[in-house]
Design a protein around this motif. Sequence first.
Motif, short mmCIF file in Angstrom:
data_model
loop_
_atom_site.label_atom_id
_atom_site.label_comp_id
_atom_site.label_asym_id
_atom_site.label_seq_id
_atom_site.Cartn_x
_atom_site.Cartn_y
_atom_site.Cartn_z
N SER A 1 0.83 -1.21 0.00
CA SER A 1 0.00 0.00 0.00
C SER A 1 0.86 1.26 0.00
O SER A 1 0.52 2.26 -0.64
N GLN A 2 1.97 1.21 0.71
CA GLN A 2 2.89 2.36 0.73
C GLN A 2 3.41 2.67 -0.68
O GLN A 2 3.44 3.83 -1.10
N LEU A 3 3.80 1.63 -1.39
CA LEU A 3 4.30 1.82 -2.76
C LEU A 3 3.21 2.37 -3.68
O LEU A 3 3.45 3.26 -4.50
N GLU A 4 2.01 1.84 -3.53
CA GLU A 4 0.88 2.30 -4.34
C GLU A 4 0.58 3.76 -4.05
O GLU A 4 0.30 4.55 -4.96
N LEU A 5 0.65 4.13 -2.79
CA LEU A 5 0.35 5.50 -2.40
C LEU A 5 1.40 6.47 -2.92
O LEU A 5 1.08 7.59 -3.35
N VAL A 6 2.66 6.07 -2.90
CA VAL A 6 3.73 6.93 -3.42
C VAL A 6 3.48 7.26 -4.89
O VAL A 6 3.59 8.42 -5.31
N LEU B 1 0.65 9.78 -5.12
CA LEU B 1 0.91 11.11 -4.58
C LEU B 1 1.89 11.92 -5.41
O LEU B 1 1.75 13.14 -5.55
N LYS B 2 2.90 11.28 -5.95
CA LYS B 2 4.00 11.99 -6.61
C LYS B 2 3.54 13.05 -7.62
O LYS B 2 4.00 14.19 -7.59
N PRO B 3 2.63 12.71 -8.55
CA PRO B 3 2.23 13.71 -9.56
C PRO B 3 1.49 14.91 -8.99
O PRO B 3 1.36 15.94 -9.66
N ASN C 1 0.28 21.39 -4.16
CA ASN C 1 0.10 21.87 -2.79
C ASN C 1 1.03 21.09 -1.86
O ASN C 1 0.59 20.23 -1.09
N PRO C 2 2.34 21.38 -1.89
CA PRO C 2 3.32 20.60 -1.13
C PRO C 2 3.04 20.52 0.36
O PRO C 2 3.25 19.48 0.98
N LEU C 3 2.55 21.62 0.96
CA LEU C 3 2.32 21.60 2.41
C LEU C 3 1.23 20.60 2.78
O LEU C 3 1.30 19.94 3.82
N TYR C 4 0.20 20.49 1.94
CA TYR C 4 -0.86 19.54 2.21
C TYR C 4 -0.30 18.12 2.25
O TYR C 4 -0.62 17.33 3.15
N PHE C 5 0.56 17.80 1.28
CA PHE C 5 1.10 16.45 1.21
C PHE C 5 2.14 16.20 2.30
O PHE C 5 2.31 15.07 2.77
N ASP D 1 11.54 8.67 1.23
CA ASP D 1 12.18 9.53 0.22
C ASP D 1 11.23 10.62 -0.25
O ASP D 1 11.65 11.77 -0.49
N LEU D 2 9.95 10.28 -0.38
CA LEU D 2 8.98 11.28 -0.80
C LEU D 2 8.79 12.32 0.31
O LEU D 2 8.69 13.52 0.04
#
Length: 325
Positions: A28-33, A36-38, A43-47, A71-72
Amino acid sequence: MEKLRACIEQRVPVKHIHIPDELTDYTSQLELVEFLKPQVVNNPLYFKSFLSQYIQRIEVLSQETSDEIYDLFVDEQILNAKELPPDVSDVIKYHVNGFNNIGSSADDMIVMKEMPRLISGNNTTGLRTWEAALFLANMLNDEKARSTFLSCDLANKTVVELGCGTGLLGLSLAKHCHKRSPLHKIIMTDGSTAVFDNLQESLERNNLSESNVLQFQQLIWGEPLTINGNVDLIIAADITYDVGVFETLCNTINDFFTLKNLQFAIIAATVRNAETINSWENELDKWFPNRWETAVVESRPGSISANCYFDVNTPGIRVYIIKSI
């Protein structure tokens, strides 16, 4: 994962996002990365805030934090993130396929650039999506829900949206409903021409640039109608917040009934102020005696379980319907 994605895409406040335990494992962590990346650039602060909460949840459950998630989180964009000014836009995605639908496709979502932190000001109310618009979009795009307050099918109908703002209502009908039950025409109107400049980008984001069902036209309430041909249905949302426009608004709706063979007008309103909503209903009594009713009352939008989100503090929402004589 779908519910979590929907919350993130709509920029639900991080403190209100529920992270299920099963979505903290390595896969799930890999899927979420990858998900999220794109979006980080918008909105960097939100992420940064979301990833902080997500990693904290991983640690509470004694899961191992993947290198990819870490890393993200320490990416320069996120690490140095600051609060965006209110007039800086974000890209928001709204689910509009009804409240009881779980599965989603691209046609079930509207993507738009808007300013969710900008509350009011000169010509700014049309630069963010308001709660009643999201509520009514889901009601109209769900055939079962729509049939509870509207007796006609939308197939081959001409629809006019008043005060379209970000365009969520009209765009959602064009993207979702029209592909299942083709409408004749959707005319999106607003008093501010600046709204239409923003809508052009939304058309591109939603693959509607070549749509032949959508039209755009400035419409000033209280002035003579400039729309050609008959109109079957008027839709509108969150346009009843200012008592000063009620008379001209009702005058324009009445003109559609008398001059354009209008059959129904459907207006969704967020009940932010009891005095204002009472004034609105008094105006309806004045212009449309025995022809209007409160068709839908949702007293607690925040309790709705769906892929679209309403804050727990969202006031009640009412949907009014006005009928022809």
